[in-house]
Structure formats: structure tokens, C-alpha cells
Design a protein around this motif. Sequence first.
Motif, PDB file in Angstrom:
ATOM      1  N   GLY C 450       0.752  -1.349  -0.094  1.00 21.88           N
ATOM      2  CA  GLY C 450       0.124  -0.016   0.038  1.00 21.88           C
ATOM      3  C   GLY C 450       0.798   1.185  -0.038  1.00 21.88           C
ATOM      4  O   GLY C 450       0.371   2.304   0.134  1.00 21.88           O
ATOM      5  N   ILE C 451       2.233   1.061  -0.134  1.00 19.94           N
ATOM      6  CA  ILE C 451       2.926   2.299  -0.145  1.00 19.94           C
ATOM      7  C   ILE C 451       2.742   3.323  -1.297  1.00 19.94           C
ATOM      8  O   ILE C 451       3.103   4.277  -1.269  1.00 19.94           O
ATOM      9  CB  ILE C 451       4.404   1.947   0.075  1.00 19.94           C
ATOM     10  N   ARG C 452       2.099   2.628  -2.485  1.00 20.91           N
ATOM     11  CA  ARG C 452       1.969   3.387  -3.673  1.00 20.91           C
ATOM     12  C   ARG C 452       0.699   4.478  -3.267  1.00 20.91           C
ATOM     13  O   ARG C 452       0.421   5.258  -4.185  1.00 20.91           O
ATOM     14  CB  ARG C 452       1.490   2.304  -4.704  1.00 20.91           C
ATOM     15  N   TYR C 453      -0.012   4.208  -2.237  1.00 17.49           N
ATOM     16  CA  TYR C 453      -0.911   5.287  -1.761  1.00 17.49           C
ATOM     17  C   TYR C 453      -0.266   6.473  -1.067  1.00 17.49           C
ATOM     18  O   TYR C 453      -1.328   7.212  -0.560  1.00 17.49           O
ATOM     19  CB  TYR C 453      -2.084   4.450  -1.325  1.00 17.49           C
ATOM     20  N   ILE C 454       0.804   6.482  -0.638  1.00 16.59           N
ATOM     21  CA  ILE C 454       1.566   7.436   0.167  1.00 16.59           C
ATOM     22  C   ILE C 454       1.792   8.643  -0.765  1.00 16.59           C
ATOM     23  O   ILE C 454       1.313   9.807  -0.585  1.00 16.59           O
ATOM     24  CB  ILE C 454       2.757   6.973   1.059  1.00 16.59           C
ATOM     25  N   VAL C 455       2.437   8.317  -1.627  1.00 20.67           N
ATOM     26  CA  VAL C 455       2.789   9.073  -2.740  1.00 20.67           C
ATOM     27  C   VAL C 455       3.188   8.603  -4.109  1.00 20.67           C
ATOM     28  O   VAL C 455       3.647   7.452  -3.729  1.00 20.67           O
ATOM     29  CB  VAL C 455       3.741  10.354  -2.282  1.00 20.67           C
ATOM     30  N   ASP C 456       3.031   9.224  -5.116  1.00 24.54           N
ATOM     31  CA  ASP C 456       3.481   8.286  -6.313  1.00 24.54           C
ATOM     32  C   ASP C 456       4.111   9.396  -7.340  1.00 24.54           C
ATOM     33  O   ASP C 456       3.838  10.552  -7.291  1.00 24.54           O
ATOM     34  CB  ASP C 456       2.479   7.535  -6.809  1.00 24.54           C
ATOM     35  N   ALA C 457       4.822   8.687  -8.274  1.00 26.90           N
ATOM     36  CA  ALA C 457       5.114   9.623  -9.390  1.00 26.90           C
ATOM     37  C   ALA C 457       4.163   9.572 -10.383  1.00 26.90           C
ATOM     38  O   ALA C 457       3.201   9.146 -10.332  1.00 26.90           O
ATOM     39  CB  ALA C 457       6.320   8.783 -10.139  1.00 26.90           C
ATOM     40  N   PRO C 458       4.123  10.831 -11.200  1.00 26.26           N
ATOM     41  CA  PRO C 458       3.087  10.965 -12.380  1.00 26.26           C
ATOM     42  C   PRO C 458       2.791   9.581 -13.068  1.00 26.26           C
ATOM     43  O   PRO C 458       3.591   8.760 -13.300  1.00 26.26           O
ATOM     44  CB  PRO C 458       3.432  11.960 -13.129  1.00 26.26           C
ATOM     45  N   ASP C 459       1.585   9.469 -13.213  1.00 25.31           N
ATOM     46  CA  ASP C 459       1.021   8.009 -13.911  1.00 25.31           C
ATOM     47  C   ASP C 459       1.780   7.953 -15.479  1.00 25.31           C
ATOM     48  O   ASP C 459       1.894   9.163 -15.856  1.00 25.31           O
ATOM     49  CB  ASP C 459      -0.479   7.943 -13.815  1.00 25.31           C
TER      50      ASP C 459
END
Lengths: 336, 287, 556
Positions: C450-459
Motif C-alpha cells: 500500500g505504499i503506492r498510496y502514500i505518494v507516487d510519481a506521475p502516472d
Amino acid sequence: MAYARGGPPATVDEPAPPPDRPPAAVPAPARDSAPGRFARDRVLLLAMLPGLGLLLTFHYLPLLGNVIAFQDFQPYLGLGDSPWVGFANFRVLVEGDPLFLRALRNTVVIMLLQIGVVFTLPIALALLLDSLLSERLKRIVQTVLYLPHFLSWVIVVSIFNELLGGSGPVNTFLRRHDLATLDVIGNAAVFKELVTGQVLWKEAGWAMILFLAALSRIDPELYEASAVDGAGRMRQLWHVTFPGLRGVIVLLLILRLGDALTVGFEQIILQQQAVGLDASEVLDTYVYNNGIVMGDWGVSAAVGLVKGLVGVALVLGANKLAHVFGEAGLYRREAR
Amino acid sequence: MTPPPMPVRALKGVVLTVCCALVVVPFAGIVSTSLATREQIVRSGGFVIVPDEISFAAYRALFTGGVVPRAVAVSVLITLVGTALSLTTTTLLAYGLSRPGSLAHRPVLMLVVGALLFTPGIIPGYLTVSTLGLLDSYWSVILPAAVSAFNVVILRAFFMDIPAELVESARIDGAGDGQILTRIVLPLSKAVLSVIGLFYAVGYWNAFFTALLYLNDAAKWPIQLVLRTYVVNQQQLGVDQVGTAELPPQEALQMAILVVSIVPILLVYPFIQRHFTKGVLVGAVKG
Amino acid sequence: MSYPHASVSRRTLLSGAAALAGGALLAGCGGDERPNDNSAEANQAVPLPAYVPSTVVKPDLPGSANGLLDAFLAYPSPPVKQFTGPPMSGGTVSAFVLTGSPVPPPKGSNPFWQELDRQLGVDLQLTITPSAEMATKFSTLVTGDDLPDLIVPALFLPNGVPAGIGNLPQWMATKCTDLTPHLAGDAVKEYPNLAAIPTAAWRQCVYNGGIYGVPVPRGVAGTLMFRRDDLVETLGVNPNPASFAEFREFCRAVTDAKANRWAIVNAGGLMFLVQQMLGGPNGWRWDGGTLTHQVESEEFKAALSDTVAMFREGVVHPDSFATNAPVKRWFNAGEAVLIADRYTAWPQFYAENIAGPAFRISGMRPPKYDGGGWAATWQSSAGSINNFTVFKKAETGRIKDLLKLCDYLAAPFGTAEWLFRRYGQEGVHYTMRNGGPVYTQAGVSQTALGIRYIVDAPDTIFIPGLPDATRASYQYQKDVIDTSVPDPVVANGLFSDEWSRKQPVLGQIVLNGQNDIIAGRQPLSHLDEVIRNWRSQGGDQVRKEFTEQLQKLGGR
């Protein structure tokens, strides 16, 4: 002639008590004064302590939080600072809001269906099972029938949709053979029946267990004695079995009434979108759709309180009625 | 007693067969779907009754990685401890309430019935558990559910149903309340105690919501909560898992974990069953 | 008959969820009475982080400033290593995240998690919540005072309806850090990967006159109508109807109930497409003076009438109204030829289809209703983000450290860090197939943290192992992005307390009314009553609030 119920198992050789006797009463106490009663009953009081302690801590303490029924509860103000609005949250019951009345109507209809069908059929099932000759068969059937109880509503609804839905195997078969398709899922007209059917499928086997336990306590000698008197199967059912079950049935009915206005939340909200609110809105979903979702916290607590009070009234009423019929019901005034 | 006439027996047989089929078919479907291939699942609309090919991929996926076996162990622990605690406290409370006219009988009974009719909200419950320092502890799942008012009332009714003469004669012999409990009431209540025990055990086994609220550490999650992450999330599942063509299909996984969560109870039930059919074994033959 | 076992049922959950969220946020806000200013003026005035697009990796097919995403045909090999060392040096970071996957093994038995700790240089503690239970769990979280460092707030209720987040800003003001001093303007350049997040995404993190969260960006292309090109070709039907009439013909031609095939998975998809054909408003329509909601528009009524007619013709899947209907599976099985879904689902359809290599999908563009060209598509109503993450109140040094951590977590697509974060270690958690990573069983279960919901690069647009599909997805977005229409409320970053609280119930009013009419339970004239209800239950109040703000903005 009626045969008494609740005889002891065959380990104790006792004659059956005379018929129609009220439930177990113990001989009158020697002393009536409070300290006397305390000394007399101290074991009982001690016994009640742990259970009572748990109930008070984990049930009654949080129950105090329902006081928000009288507040215009705002989360960031909280219990302390939210304004008190008296009975304003209960207005929805008094004003006769048509959406609320619709929810109430649906709730009552489903409740009647459930009490009529879901409560009674397990009794019939238990009797049917009980009358089987083979012990082994009895156990197997019992085990099979209670399996659905372990499934969550998400799964049960999903199974019903898959099997009976418009593109499910039943309808695919009917369509291929140019027969009329079964319009059960997503059909507002039969929703209440569908919901009842689902509860029946899921819980009948489980509900049966308690009745089987009660049936197992009926002294086999009573059946023998009645057979000697020339009673056939039907008369035995009426004079031995039913009296044996009556107590349990009445008790469970009263308890069910205490929960009367709860007809299932998760099961219904999972299917609400398919049939529309007219057919499916019940009290619990109404509270959800208009309370939680809108942030109207006080209203939902208020409705919860009212449901509890209705339950109290129903339980007390049903209990009194039970006494009229000579049943113990939930409780009765009795000297020790 | 003569056995019932043929048509009655036949009718009984038909009714029972139909009832059983209504349950067996969907359950066979559950097991079959857990063993089916992705192709068949998609083709048959998500629910397979008879698998063409058997694949254990779903079960393999569940049991490697340690999450499911651990969750089962947690559930077993919670169920055993919880049921023992619940049976003890409930029996004591029900017994204490089974002698009407005893001191504080009415008020305590009202409290118990009141607990049936009014339910507390989630957050006050959460605050209670949290203030007691029980968060993230298995006790947070056990203690709030330990006493079910419903079970207390049922047990009490069965206790009160024990014939007065037995109790009387014991009292005459000088037995106190405690001895009456152990020597008379308990031995005569095996059937209902088994049933109540079963109710509690199933309640603990199925508990997921209290676990969700109070157990932050996913390592402590019981099997039902783990199951929900497989089943209820079904719409979101997949967005996270790009490129998973090799892995067992969602439906098979869901059904497999469902099977895993039911099997333990199935194993236990026959032992309980014995106790509440025993009474019928002894005595007359019935049709 | 049910046998309550004192286990908390969903009923008590919901009756208490109110008290829950309420009391929760109360207890969380205890004492601090500083009023927060979440007005539109305060929020408009906030200086947003500068936008510095990343140059670390060059895309195969470039995006545009209009919202077209970069596309990659294969994962860059070798992947670019952006960082020389871990961003943190010891200590613990706790985070509250959601997951759309089954719960992962705990750290002790999770080699991926352990390796992640090493790469981050920190002991990462995660409270992982299934996304369906987020609203509940979030409410209990904010009850206590023991908050983790990073929190993903619950934005949706269990049934997918947006949660009434009316009190979220107040809670954030009291308990969360205002990140403006760290990120506004050029300050963000200290964290190059955060600077690469588009400004539109940052705008959606503004509350209480400050930047309160870091976003998880998504493309604005949003939802499109997927079409089973392989099936359509086999049936010999024209895949690109040029008008509504042709579209209706298309649906009739592909439907064959006896073969268990229908045109589209649900009527909602029809409403979606037909309204775009008619040029209907995306959420709201602002003409400089009046603000109209979609449900009040002429186009909505016309589309509804058309949808009712088409539904009666039997072109919609018969089980479409069920909650959680398995629409993706129907599409994959060929039970329906059209499905409206977000562009992010593209890879998933390929991953789960059973038609083999013949499987082909692409997007169906809405034609103008009466023909003569393509209609404008709607941009995503969620704007440019999936969610955002807030930081609990902490001192400056700690915040800087956490931002450095987020900078690492936002490493762009094409880097070794991105690949590890999403897929784990090669050979153990994934294998490379045709330029695209494919999970192993261990990979699937261990990486779902679920770390991808903390912050992510532009899609980005990337369908692993299938460059042709990637090209198709890119081409579709390229075709539609320049003419696509945003929701003016979202595009202008407007905030209304009433809208936050009422959006779920107003949405339900419209959806229920729409379903009743389409299913035939109510006549078309029922729409007037629906609109009346919508207006009186909060719609008018919301309109008022938004109109004021738009007038102040001068229709920017």
C-alpha cells in the motif's frame, strides 16, 4: 391428556412430574430479610459477578455514548461541545416523513414474513429430522443444512446472483430452450420474498439446532407411555412433542421480537441498488442512507434508541401474553 | 411403534433431499470454483459447478507466504480461549439468574435483557477498549464478545427447566447452591451447554469486525478478516496487480479461502453434535 | 432467524459510524479551538509548488501539458538508478495506508518489506487497511491521539460512495502539518520528484489556506468506453459509429441474448456515452453567470430517454443493477462488448482475459449525436489524483525527513527505485517478459504494502509486455485529450463544505432516480421529482456556494 416436558435423561430414574406444572420452583426461603437473603444467595451473587462485570464494561459503558441522539452532533465539536437539541432528532418519526414511513412499512412486512416463515420452518425441519430412524442420516443432514450459516452475506448474495441471475446457469438454460426466464434477481415485486428466501437458506439449518437440543430433552418414556395409551403419530406430536418444545419456541419468539425491527442490514444494502429503494428501504438502511452518509449522526442514534424502546415494549407485551398461556416466557414474578 | 407408512416416508425423503440439494449444489460450486481454471471460471460466469480441470493453484497461493496459516492459528486461539471464557461466565451468570426470588434477581435480569435490546455505537466501544489499553491485543476481540445476553437468557431458561424435585431433594440432603450447580444442573445440561458453546465458538470464529477495529497489526488478524480482504475488495483487486496472468484467478482464490475458513468448524461440529442427540438415543424407538 | 453472538454487526457499525466519525474527530481535536479558514479565498491564495518535469527518464511516447500521459513500450533496460543511497538514516516511520489487495505477510516473513526497509534506510511500520473498510478504520484512527507519521485519509465509504468529508479540513487544521513552507513555489525543488508532480494534483491537496498533503497523481483522461475489438471484428460490425443512430444500431447488432452476449455491461455506461455525444456537462456547467448541475441539464434528460429506450431493446446485460456486479469478468468473457472504466484498467483486462492472443481492446470515442465528427470527452471527475496523504504535526526536521522519504517514493517510472517499489526484486518477486515485469506468486503477496498510496510519481501508460496495447492506449488519450472537458468545480479547485457533506447523498438521489427510471419502475417524468429532491436536499445550497466562488474567480 398432556405429557409434561423437559424430563431428565435416562440417567436418573424419576417419575415424570404431574402435567401442566409451572417451571421449576424451589422451596420457600427460611429467612426474608435482606442480610438473610444475602447470606442465603451469596453463591449465586458471586456466580453472576464475572458475567455481569463484562456486560457492564463492554456493553453498558459504551451505551452511554448514545446520548448523541439528543445532540446536533458535530464531529469536530464532539460530545462535549455539540449543541443539545432535545428531541429534534426524533422529528423524523413524528412528522411522518413519507420516506421514513416507507422504510417502516417495508420493515414491518419483511419482519412478518420472517417471523411467519423463517421462524417456523426450522421447527418443522427439526421435527422432520428428529423423526428419522437412522442416527447417521440425521447427523449428515444436520451438518449439511447448517453449512450456509457460515457464509457472509456478501457471499450469499453473490451466490444467489450467480445462480439465479439473468445470465446465470438457470436462466441461460431457460433462454436456450425458449422458455420464460426466471425474473427473481433485480425484481422489485418479489424482493421481500427473495430476501426471506435468502435468510431461510442461510439460517434454517442453524436455527434448527436449538430446537433439536430441546427435542432431545423430551423423555423417551413419555413417548412410550403415550404409545401404550394408543396414541398415533399425530397425537404424539401434539401431546408430547409440542409441549416439550413450547417453552423454547415461546422464549425464542420473545427474543426475536426484541430485535423485531432489525430485518437485516448488510443483506439488504448489498441488493438495494438492484431493486430500487421503494421495495428495499428498511429502517436500518434508511438510517444509513440518511444519517451516516449525510453526517446526521444524531438522527441515527435517535432511531437506534427508538428501535430499542419498541423492542422493550414488544418483549414485555409478549412476555405477558406468554404468561396468559401458562408459559414461563422470559421471566415472571416468583418467590424463591 | 410401527414405522410410518411408505408414502409418508417417501415424502419425508423427498423433502429432505430437496433441502439438502439446495445447500449441496452451491457448496459443491464453491469447492469446484476454488479448483477451477481461469478459463472455465470466466466462461461459466464466475461460478463453476463441475470443474473440467482441477487446479490447486489457488490453495498453493494461499498457503505459501504464511498469511493464511497464521490467520487460522490466530482464529483457533481466539476461539478456544474465548469459548472457554464465555461458557464459564455465561453459565455462572445464567445459573445465578435461574433461581427467581433471589437477591438482585430482577435488576440483573433486566440488565441482561436490556443488553439484548440496546446496542452501543462503534466509537464508544472503541474508546472503551482503547482506554483499557486493549488495542492490538487478542483480548480486545475476546472480552467485548464474551457474554452474549441472548445466550444467557437461553441457558437460564434451560436451567430453570430442570425439575424442582431434584433440586429439592438435593437441598434436603444439605447441598448448597454451588453443589447444586456442579452435581445436578451441569450434568443435566450437557446438550444445551454444547449448543451454547457451539454458538460462541462460531461467533468467535466468524469475528472480523472487532478484529478490524482493534487489531492494527495485520500479523494478528484472524482468518475471517483476511478472507474479507480477498472477497470484499474484489472490485479494486487487479488495479494493483498488473501482469498477473500466471496467477490463480480471483474467484478461485476467494472460494479457496472460504473453504479454508469453514473446514475447521466442520471438523469440530460432529463432536458437539453427539451431545444433543444423545438423549434421543436412549429409550424408545421412534418412527 | 439470526442468533446474535455479541459480535458487532454491520448494523451497529453503521448506526455508530456517525458517532464514530463524529466523536472520533472530536476526541482527536480536543482542546485546540483555533478556527480554521477553509474558505475559497484562503485556498485560492495558496502558492502551489513549482512544476519541474522530470528528465531522469525519457518516455517512448511523450505526454503533453494538456494531460496526455507519457507512455513506455518497455521498461527501460537497464533501469535508471536515481538515488545513490537511502533517503533516511535509521529511525522509524509509521504510516496508515489502504490496500486493494489481500493482506501481505508481516515484516518478519516478508523479504520484500525487509529489503524495502534497507533501501529506505528506515524501519517502516504500516497499518494496512482493506480499502472497503477504510472509512471505518480511519474514523477509529482519528479518535485516538496516537497518530502515525503519514496518514491516508478515507475518502470513500464502503459502498464506493464518497465519504462525507465535511469535517476533514477541521481535523487537518488541528492535527496535521501545513506543508506550505516546505513545498510552496521553489521550496519544492529540494525534492525533485515531488516537483515533477503536476500542479493540478497539488491543487487538490489545498485546504485551510495551505498545502496539507502530498498527492498520488492520476491522469485526467479518466474514464473511457472500452470495446472488445476482437469480438466486434468477428461479428463484422462497424466499430466506430459516427452518430447516435449508428451507435444504437451497433448495440443491436452485437447483442444476442441466446449466445449470452449483450452490448454493454450496464446502463450507466450508456448514460455516460450518450451525454458526451450530446455535449452534456461534466458534473457542472458554468456559463459565466449560472451554474447548472448535470442532472438538471437538457442533455441528461435526453440521454435518459434514449437509455430507457435502449434498455427496453435488451442491449444491456440483465444483471447489471446488482451491487458489485462482476462487470469486468463479463467483459472478459465476452458477455458484453462495451464497458466504461478508467484507463488504469487497461492492463488488467489484458491480464485477466481468456481469449488468448486474439484479445484486443481499444476505446470507443463518442461521436457527435447527429454525426459530423467526434464529441468532446469528459475528464476524470476525481481530477488529477487518486488520493492524498497528510503528515501529522511534527517539528520541522522530522517533516523534512519525511519529505525526503516521499521524494524517494515518488521516483519516476523508468527508475530502478520505481521498479523495486512496485515489483520487488527480479527473479524473486517478478520476472521480465517482453520488456514488462510479471509478478510471481511471492511478488503478488509480498509487495501489496500500500505504499503506492502514500505518494507516487506521475502516472504513465504502460501495459507490461504488450507494446501494441500500450500504443493503443496512448493513441486513444492523444486523440481525446485536447478536446476533453473538465469538471469546472474540480478544475478550479473549488471547495464547499456543503458539497463535501452532501455529495454522497445527492449522488444517491440521482443514481436511485436514474436506476428506477431505466429499470422501468418509474416513468421518465419522475426525473422532475428527482431534480426537485436534489435541489431541496442540498443541491441549491451547493450551487450557491460554488457560484459565489466562481464569480470571485471571474471564471478562470
